[in-house]
Scaffold this active site. Structure first.
Site, short mmCIF file in Angstrom:
data_model
loop_
_atom_site.label_atom_id
_atom_site.label_comp_id
_atom_site.label_asym_id
_atom_site.label_seq_id
_atom_site.Cartn_x
_atom_site.Cartn_y
_atom_site.Cartn_z
N ARG A 142 82.22 -0.98 29.94
CA ARG A 142 81.62 -0.38 28.72
C ARG A 142 82.22 1.00 28.57
O ARG A 142 82.09 1.86 29.46
CB ARG A 142 80.10 -0.29 28.87
CG ARG A 142 79.48 0.63 27.83
CD ARG A 142 77.98 0.53 27.76
NE ARG A 142 77.59 -0.72 27.15
CZ ARG A 142 76.37 -0.96 26.66
NH1 ARG A 142 75.43 -0.02 26.71
NH2 ARG A 142 76.07 -2.12 26.13
N ARG A 170 71.03 -12.27 26.55
CA ARG A 170 72.17 -11.53 27.12
C ARG A 170 72.50 -12.09 28.50
O ARG A 170 73.66 -12.26 28.86
CB ARG A 170 71.86 -10.02 27.24
CG ARG A 170 71.64 -9.30 25.93
CD ARG A 170 72.90 -9.23 25.10
NE ARG A 170 74.02 -8.63 25.82
CZ ARG A 170 74.22 -7.31 25.98
NH1 ARG A 170 73.41 -6.44 25.43
NH2 ARG A 170 75.27 -6.85 26.65
N ASP A 193 70.91 -2.28 13.50
CA ASP A 193 71.27 -1.52 14.70
C ASP A 193 71.05 -0.04 14.38
O ASP A 193 70.88 0.33 13.22
CB ASP A 193 72.75 -1.82 15.05
CG ASP A 193 73.22 -1.11 16.31
OD1 ASP A 193 72.37 -0.70 17.14
OD2 ASP A 193 74.45 -0.97 16.49
N CYS A 215 69.96 -5.52 18.40
CA CYS A 215 70.59 -5.54 19.73
C CYS A 215 69.82 -4.67 20.72
O CYS A 215 69.95 -4.86 21.92
CB CYS A 215 72.05 -5.11 19.63
SG CYS A 215 72.26 -3.52 18.81
N GLN A 265 77.16 -9.05 23.32
CA GLN A 265 75.91 -9.03 22.56
C GLN A 265 75.92 -10.15 21.52
O GLN A 265 74.93 -10.86 21.34
CB GLN A 265 75.75 -7.66 21.87
CG GLN A 265 74.54 -7.57 20.96
CD GLN A 265 73.21 -7.56 21.71
OE1 GLN A 265 73.03 -6.77 22.63
NE2 GLN A 265 72.29 -8.44 21.34
N HIS A 281 81.25 -5.36 20.26
CA HIS A 281 80.28 -5.67 21.32
C HIS A 281 80.18 -7.20 21.44
O HIS A 281 79.17 -7.80 21.09
CB HIS A 281 78.93 -5.04 20.99
CG HIS A 281 77.97 -4.93 22.13
ND1 HIS A 281 78.27 -5.39 23.41
CD2 HIS A 281 76.70 -4.43 22.21
CE1 HIS A 281 77.24 -5.15 24.19
NE2 HIS A 281 76.28 -4.58 23.50
N1 NVA Z 1 75.87 0.55 18.06
C1 NVA Z 1 75.16 0.80 19.29
C2 NVA Z 1 74.92 -0.48 20.02
C3 NVA Z 1 74.11 -0.35 21.29
C4 NVA Z 1 73.95 -1.64 22.00
C5 NVA Z 1 75.95 1.77 20.15
O1 NVA Z 1 77.17 1.62 20.23
O2 NVA Z 1 75.34 2.67 20.71
N1 CP Z 2 72.19 -4.09 23.46
C1 CP Z 2 72.73 -3.47 24.50
O1 CP Z 2 73.94 -3.58 24.77
O2 CP Z 2 71.85 -2.75 25.24
P1 CP Z 2 72.20 -1.71 26.40
O3 CP Z 2 72.89 -0.55 25.74
O4 CP Z 2 70.89 -1.34 27.00
O5 CP Z 2 73.12 -2.37 27.39
#
Ligand code: NVA
Ligand code: CP
Length: 301
Positions: free
Chosen positions: A102, A287, A219, A259, A132, A129
């Site tokens: 990540r 997930r 989101d 998400c 997800q 993502h």
């Molecule tokens: N768009 C959000 C998704 C989190 C799962 C982010 O990138 O923070």
């Molecule tokens: N939806 C998601 O990826 O959650 P986290 O940021 O908690 O991993």
């Protein structure tokens, strides 16, 4: 070698293979049937951003599969002090059987795959993502019986989630609408690709996008890394919210997805969130099952 760098790299058949396996692994987990399909394998999990769901579901998932997961925070790794990703990739490939990462730049994930000799799984970048969305597709299919011909509507920022939902939705036969301000549209290349299918629209008209939707998705307005823009973004996205009016425009019985983490009162009202909490937390649970399927397909011999 099979990676999951972005959903665009996987064919419709490969995505459905993952969804079918995810359903099987979910069933087996509920029944207590062991499925140690990655016995003795090790997964490194590199996090350069925070996480609750991704971290815990990958760690539990690799354990369920008979493997071992190592949580690797960039705060502790040399990568956080500037060691090049190509060197990190070549070193970690000598120890591990797969890496979930990540991070911010999609290029870093692509570079890991290029320089490492092991499967790489994208656990979120600024661009997409995919893990997800595998779970999201599994959840829509569970609740709606099928993906083909269903309509998915995303409301909010044209961000990493929007990008992956467009690709995943279109590839599995859904039609996809996105409602976002013209200043914050999804990736131009992805939209161009989606438009060619005749099953995609992007508009700033929320009710038009939501009309006839089977699943409504939203989101956060400020993603990880955009914390300093939060106040400005709150102004840009005001109104881009799933609320009672938007629900009324969708198909009766439309499901609601997020998400997570969610900001009640911003992208979704507290009332709609709680009325659809069953679907939203099924999505979070999936997930685990979807990522186990992805790990098996990428890391099995
Ligand atoms: N768009 C959000 C998704 C989190 C799962 C982010 O990138 O923070
Ligand atoms: N939806 C998601 O990826 O959650 P986290 O940021 O908690 O991993």
């Amino acid at each position: 070698m099979k990676h999951l760098l972005k959903l665009a790299d996987w064919s419709t058949e490969e995505i459905y293979e993952a969804l079918d396996l995810a359903d099987r692994l979910k069933y087996e987990k509920k029944k207590g049937i062991p499925h140690r399909l990655l016995e003795g394998k090790t997964l490194g999990m590199i996090f350069e951003k925070s996480s609750t769901r991704t971290r815990v579901s990958f760690e539990v998932g690799i354990h369920d599969l008979g493997g071992y997961g190592l949580f690797l925070s960039s705060r502790d790794l040399q990568i956080g002090r500037g060691e090049p990703v190509e060197d990190t990739a070549r070193v970690l490939s000598r120890y591990l059987d797969g890496i979930m990462i990540r991070t911010f730049a999609q290029k870093e994930v692509e570079d890991l795959a290029e320089y490492g000799g092991i499967p790489i799984i994208n656990g979120l970048t600024d661009y997409c993502h995919p893990c997800q969305v595998m779970a999201d597709l599994q959840t829509v299919r569970e609740h709606k019986g099928d993906l083909n011909g269903k309509k998915l509507c995303f409301i909010g920022d044209g961000n990493n989630m929007a990008n992956s939902l467009i690709v995943g939705g279109i590839k599995t036969g859904m039609s996809v609408s996105v409602a976002c301000p013209t200043s914050n549209r999804p990736d131009a290349e992805i939209m161009k690709w989606a438009e060619k299918t005749g099953r995609f629209v992007c508009t700033d008209n929320i009710l038009e996008a939501a009309a006839g939707a089977d699943a409504l998705y939203t989101d956060v307005w400020a993603s990880m890394g955009q914390e300093e823009e939060a106040a400005e973004r709150r102004k840009i996205f005001t109104g881009y919210q799933i609320n009672a009016e938007v629900m009324a425009a969708a198909n009766p019985g439309a499901m609601v997805m997020h998400c997570l983490p969610a900001h009640r009162g911003e992208e979704i009202t507290s009332e709609v969130f709680e009325a659809h909490a069953g679907e939203i937390f099924d999505e979070a649970e999936n997930r685990l099952h979807a990522q186990k399927a992805v790990m098996v397909l990428c890391m099995k011999n």
